[in-house]
Design an enzyme around this catalytic site. Structure first.
Site, PDB file in Angstrom:
ATOM      1  N   ILE A   1     -10.231   3.510  11.921  1.00 26.52           N
ATOM      2  CA  ILE A   1      -9.049   4.221  12.452  1.00 26.52           C
ATOM      3  C   ILE A   1      -8.976   5.714  12.475  1.00 26.52           C
ATOM      4  CG2 ILE A   1      -6.491   3.961  11.980  1.00 26.52           C
ATOM      5  CD1 ILE A   1      -8.217   1.242  12.869  1.00 26.52           C
TER       6      ILE A   1
ATOM      7  N   CYS B   1       0.412   1.179  11.828  1.00 23.37           N
ATOM      8  CA  CYS B   1       0.100   0.309  10.789  1.00 23.37           C
ATOM      9  C   CYS B   1       1.576  -0.313  10.297  1.00 23.37           C
ATOM     10  CB  CYS B   1      -0.563   1.056   9.572  1.00 23.37           C
ATOM     11  SG  CYS B   1      -0.230   2.714   9.589  1.00 23.37           S
TER      12      CYS B   1
ATOM     13  N   HIS C   1      -5.790  -0.501   1.268  1.00 22.84           N
ATOM     14  CA  HIS C   1      -4.635  -0.019   0.266  1.00 22.84           C
ATOM     15  C   HIS C   1      -5.303  -0.505  -1.262  1.00 22.84           C
ATOM     16  CE1 HIS C   1      -2.361  -0.227   3.729  1.00 22.84           C
ATOM     17  NE2 HIS C   1      -1.897   0.841   3.206  1.00 22.84           N
TER      18      HIS C   1
HETATM   19  N1  GLN Z   1      -5.787   8.251  12.335  1.00 21.59           N
HETATM   20  C1  GLN Z   1      -5.113   8.517  11.101  1.00 21.59           C
HETATM   21  C2  GLN Z   1      -6.120   8.179   9.942  1.00 21.59           C
HETATM   22  O1  GLN Z   1      -7.007   7.514   9.972  1.00 21.59           O
HETATM   23  C3  GLN Z   1      -4.095   7.236  11.077  1.00 21.59           C
HETATM   24  C4  GLN Z   1      -3.366   7.038   9.863  1.00 21.59           C
HETATM   25  C5  GLN Z   1      -2.169   6.239  10.011  1.00 21.59           C
HETATM   26  O2  GLN Z   1      -1.999   5.359  10.690  1.00 21.59           O
HETATM   27  N2  GLN Z   1      -1.092   6.458   9.009  1.00 21.59           N
HETATM   28  O3  GLN Z   1      -5.626   8.451   8.901  1.00 21.59           O
HETATM   29 ZN    ZN Z   2      -2.294   3.311   9.851  1.00 26.63          ZN
END
Ligand code: GLN
Ligand code: ZN
Length: 762
Positions: free
Chosen positions: A439, A651, A702
């Protein structure tokens, strides 16, 4: 006319509470020492309020963790697993911390209670857990002690509490399934007992907050409001019913009929309520006008507020109070300690302490505008309002405004429809079935954070800082190559925070040194200030992306924060609409997206984790929000050619009601958090027959636990039952910055392995 306040930030202007809490949790100070810090904060905050002319001082706005949790403790509504041994009808401070954090200096660990955002704010409360046979008794003395504490200092205390119906509404039914309203009668007895205690302490007014009135309520909840306030009428105390965050006009008949002594309205978010409720006020009632924004940082235009409310003030005479729109909990504490603000920006600002002075000034304008003794003061107030208006007008960026005005429908759409883009992108990248990616962020190690703080303090040069970060980036890329991930990221080591990083580089966005606001417990955030027209003077991420791409032939994803999230996690100016601000930010991000494409970054992710949070309280307002939010995203994404693949990431855990809007965003790929729901969240996409590609998270970032190959195989298979496998990507739930490499590497190894197993099988 009284100056009233709903609540003051508890953290302290230097976050004294945070540091004391954390030291106490680490065992470095005693409970008595923590309580001393708390007591001194309360007395300072009361003193500031009293000096500004607040007559009834809010008590109960202070909390060691969260005011909803304090209320649960007061009501003895604490989960059994957190209780101190042998204490069935008493709650102590460590119990409160165990509920909130799962652990405290004393007692055994137990899973913390859930926490969630308080309405549409960024403040998180601890969700009360109530059982079908829940009883409520008065079990925790903090608020009564604080009333005595304020009285001992010579103040008139006005206890503030979340009202019984909102409390039930925000609570979660645990154990068997049951109707929470079946607990109302019991709960009201406990509220009755609390109010009786206040009355015995000599309290005249209590503030009961029912923020759920800003929502659309089913009839049983509406009836609950009536029966609750009819029942609480028995207490020998005046009730100020406080509402905030939105209009309650849709409940006007209900609310105007309630037997309460006063009503507080948020006239900042909904000024139109004033005439309606003023006309229906009974002779013995007080109307509290929430006219100073409690949720923002901007100085109020006191002059025009005074003109607006003047007729009502004259009509109602002494029955008007003036107040902030909501508790000042959501404002930073004190502008006076900021030393590095540009004068033109400082002029525009007002934090909690200054908002109290604004109320005092407003009172002056309202009651004695013609009296010669205050004439000079009145002139000064008017002059500073005018100066602010001028400063804003002068700061306007015509180029930005012209660009926004020139936008046409074309600017919001990609050249071709998704299916055509998909073919081109597939030809270009030749990605395997179930492409793997992450991500964006990789572990922000203590070394990286230490480096950044030394750089900020000027202890190391910018060159040295950047060289070190380049090494981290190279290492991050190498590790991904070794793991065999298909679409790489640079790791975001240079970013402290996904909004701040962009805010610092955008024109029209400013920062404070101490503008902290409590997010939850000891956690505070320092949102950027969007004070002017937003533009991007120069590329923000291109150097990092170029460097990272130079290290590999595999595609490197460019990583940006989207316009809706930047807006939502900032303090935004109020002189133009949120839609206009989002459009300006959308254009700035669009420029960055195009620049990334032009240096050869062909896959670009625009994160929008706050997209859903921005939803208005009333469903009837959702469509209007979704329209402009989707548009701002599309504007940021649509400047590129068909071959460039746009990703977005969100998210949060609820897509059912917004799936149409998500589809309208038309991102080529969306990655979402799904592992904790075991792919249940994908159902919304399945039912909608969502056409674009999706990366449902298969690894819950998490927890420190390593997901196994089998677990992830099962999850991907589940996903493939819902979404055609050609549309699926494989990735973690969210960024990995809070994890360690020891956790991340085995997890990603398993993720890649799970994908291989399935590629062989499918
Ligand atoms: N690109 C961001 C990360 O990887 C996305 C964070 C998020 O979705 N809160 O930290
Ligand atoms: Zn996220």
């Amino acid at each position: 006319m009284q100056i009233s306040n709903l609540g003051f930030p508890r953290i302290g202007r230097q976050r004294e509470l945070k540091f004391a809490q954390e030291r106490y949790w680490r065992g470095e100070i005693t409970q008595a020492e923590l309580e001393r810090v708390a007591k001194s904060l309360r007395s300072t905050h009361w003193e500031w309020q009293a000096k500004a002319g607040v007559e009834l001082l809010p008590v109960g706005d202070f909390a060691y963790y969260d005011q909803v949790l304090t209320l649960s403790a007061t009501l003895n509504a604490i989960p059994t697993r957190h209780r101190s041994e042998g204490q069935a009808d008493r709650v102590d401070l460590d119990t409160l911390f165990r509920v909130a954090r799962g652990r405290a200096p004393t007692g055994g660990d137990a899973t913390a209670a859930e926490m969630t955002k308080y309405f549409n704010t960024n403040y998180h409360y601890i969700v009360p857990e109530l059982e079908a046979d829940q009883s409520f008794t008065v079990a925790y003395e903090q608020i009564f002690d604080e009333v005595s504490e304020a009285q001992a200092l010579g103040y008139k205390a006005k206890p503030v509490l979340l009202g019984p119906v909102s409390y039930l509404y925000l609570a979660k039914a645990v154990g068997s399934e049951f109707d929470k309203l079946s607990l109302l009668a019991e709960l009201l007895k406990a509220y009755g007992a609390i109010l009786a205690r206040f009355a015995a302490q000599g309290v005249e007014w209590v503030q009961l907050e029912e923020p759920i009135l800003a929502l659309e309520l089913d009839s049983d909840w509406q009836e609950a409001i009536t029966s609750a306030y009819v029942a609480l009428q028995q207490a020998d105390i005046k009730v100020l019913l406080a509402t905030y965050y939105g209009t309650i006009a849709h409940h006007q008949t209900l609310v105007s009929a309630l037997p309460v002594s006063g009503l507080h309205l948020d006239l900042v978010t909904a000024p139109e309520q004033l005439a309606l409720f003023a006309a229906n006020l009974r002779d013995e009632q007080v109307l509290s006008l929430g006219v100073i924004n409690g949720r923002n940082v901007w100085a109020a235009d006191i002059d025009s507020i005074a003109q607006c409310i003047n007729p009502v003030v004259n009509d109602l005479k002494g029955r008007v109070w003036i107040a902030p729109s909501c508790s000042l909990l959501h404002s930073p504490v004190d502008l006076d300690i900021e030393t590095e603000l540009a004068p033109a920006l400082r002029l525009q600002l007002s934090f909690a302490k200054q908002k109290l002075s604004e109320l005092a000034q407003l009172k002056t304008l309202l009651i004695t505008p013609e009296s010669s003794s205050v004439k000079a003061e009145v002139e000064a107030i008017k002059a500073s309002c005018a100066a602010r208006r001028n400063a804003r007008a002068e700061a306007a960026d015509n180029q930005v405004n012209e660009r926004v005005a020139a936008l046409s429908c074309d600017n919001y759409e990609r050249d071709s429809v998704f299916s055509a883009r998909q073919t081109l992108q597939q030809q270009k990248y030749q990605l395997p079935l179930l492409p793997t990616t992450t991500i964006g962020s990789f572990p922000q190690t203590p070394a990286i954070r230490g480096l950044r703080s030394r750089w900020r303090k000027g202890e190391i040069t910018e060159t040295f800082y950047n060289d070190q970060l380049r090494q981290v980036t190279k290492d991050t890329v190498d590790r991904q190559l070794k793991l065999g991930i298909d679409v790489l990221v640079h790791g975001e080591a240079e970013r402290n925070d996904m909004v701040e990083y962009f805010g610092e580089q955008l024109q029209g966005v400013g920062f404070t040194q101490f503008g902290w606001v409590q997010s939850y417990g000891s956690r505070c955030v320092k949102p950027p200030l969007i004070y002017g027209d937003v533009s991007r003077p120069k590329p923000m991420t291109v150097d990092w992306a170029t460097y990272a791409q130079s290290l590999t032939d595999k595609p490197m994803k460019g990583m940006l924060t989207g316009p809706v999230t930047i807006l939502h996690w900032s303090f935004a100016r109020e002189d133009i609409s949120r839609e206009q601000i989002a459009t300006q930010i959308g254009l700035a991000i669009r420029d960055e997206v195009v620049d990334l494409q032009n240096v050869g970054i062909g896959i670009i992710q625009i994160d929008e984790p706050a997209f859903r949070e921005g939803l208005p309280l009333k469903r009837s307002d959702w469509d209007a929000y979704l329209k402009w939010a989707v548009d701002a995203f599309k504007l940021s994404a649509a400047g590129v050619s068909d071959e460039t693949q746009i990703h977005t990431h969100m998210c949060y855990s609820e897509f059912n009601e917004t799936i149409e809007a998500i589809a309208a965003m038309d991102a080529d790929v969306i990655t979402i958090e799904t592992s904790r729901s075991r792919m249940e969240l994908l159902t919304a996409f399945e039912d909608f027959e969502y056409p674009n590609e999706i990366g449902p998270g298969v690894y819950d970032i998490h927890t420190p636990n390593t997901p196994t190959v089998d677990e992830m195989v099962t999850l991907i298979e589940k996903a493939a039952h819902k979404i055609p496998v050609r549309q699926l990507w494989v990735n973690p739930d969210c960024g990995l910055k809070t994890r360690t490499w020891d956790e991340v590497e085995p997890a990603l190894q398993n993720l890649v392995e799970a994908t291989k197993v399935l590629r062989r099988r499918l």
